[in-house]
Design a protein around this motif. Structure first.
Motif, mmCIF file in Angstrom:
data_model
loop_
_atom_site.group_PDB
_atom_site.id
_atom_site.type_symbol
_atom_site.label_atom_id
_atom_site.label_comp_id
_atom_site.label_asym_id
_atom_site.label_seq_id
_atom_site.Cartn_x
_atom_site.Cartn_y
_atom_site.Cartn_z
ATOM 1 N N ARG A 266 17.053 6.136 81.830
ATOM 2 C CA ARG A 266 15.934 6.814 82.468
ATOM 3 C C ARG A 266 16.258 8.280 82.642
ATOM 4 N N ARG A 267 15.191 9.063 82.690
ATOM 5 C CA ARG A 267 15.333 10.490 82.946
ATOM 6 C C ARG A 267 14.290 10.891 83.971
ATOM 7 N N LYS B 243 16.567 16.063 85.986
ATOM 8 C CA LYS B 243 17.862 15.387 85.998
ATOM 9 C C LYS B 243 18.285 14.992 84.588
ATOM 10 N N GLU B 244 19.560 14.712 84.464
ATOM 11 C CA GLU B 244 20.087 14.234 83.192
ATOM 12 C C GLU B 244 19.670 12.779 82.958
ATOM 13 N N ARG B 245 19.636 12.425 81.679
ATOM 14 C CA ARG B 245 19.385 11.029 81.336
ATOM 15 C C ARG B 245 20.546 10.179 81.835
ATOM 16 N N GLU B 246 20.234 9.035 82.424
ATOM 17 C CA GLU B 246 21.290 8.177 82.953
ATOM 18 C C GLU B 246 21.091 6.740 82.483
ATOM 19 N N ALA C 172 10.916 7.801 87.018
ATOM 20 C CA ALA C 172 11.506 8.418 85.826
ATOM 21 C C ALA C 172 10.760 7.923 84.595
#
Length: 126
Positions: A38-39, A43-46, A91
């Motif tokens: 998810r992004r 924020k960064e993709r995690e 996200a």
């Protein structure tokens, strides 16, 4: 041609449940690992969770106990069931695939995957 298509996103209230689907085509699911990512805005993709070709799963600490990855009976769909949703779960969610064996620790790493879906928006808000 390997393809992934996510669906099932939408608006849900905090504490609610949503199930995302990742429809796969062009490959045999049992030979591939599938990851969910998810992004969130800014924020960064995690990594959220992943399932190896053999069916073992790994989850990020932030979703452990709330999110569950499973395969459909026809073996061409992978689900991400999300319970007890929180606003911070908002996200764009993506599924991704990678061929071959992969360690459980790498299931949550975006760089381990070579094919991605287009994403589906999940918004948790009252």
């Amino acid at each position: 041609q390997v393809q992934l298509v996510e669906s099932g996103g939408g608006l849900v209230q905090p504490g609610g449940t949503l199930t995302l689907s990742c429809a796969v085509s062009g490959f045999t699911l049992s030979y591939y690992a599938i990851g969910w990512f998810r992004r969130a805005p800014g924020k960064e993709r995690e990594g959220v969770g992943g399932m190896s070709g053999g069916g073992s799963t790994t989850y990020a600490d932030s979703v452990k106990g709330r999110f569950t990855i499973s395969r459909g009976n026809d073996k061409s769909i992978v689900y991400l069931q999300m319970n007890s949703l929180k606003p911070e779960d908002t996200a764009v969610y993506y599924c991704a695939a990678t061929l071959g064996p992969i360690s459980s620790s790498n299931l949550l790493l975006p760089r381990a995957y070579h094919t991605w879906g287009q994403g589906t928006q999940v918004t948790v808000s009252s």
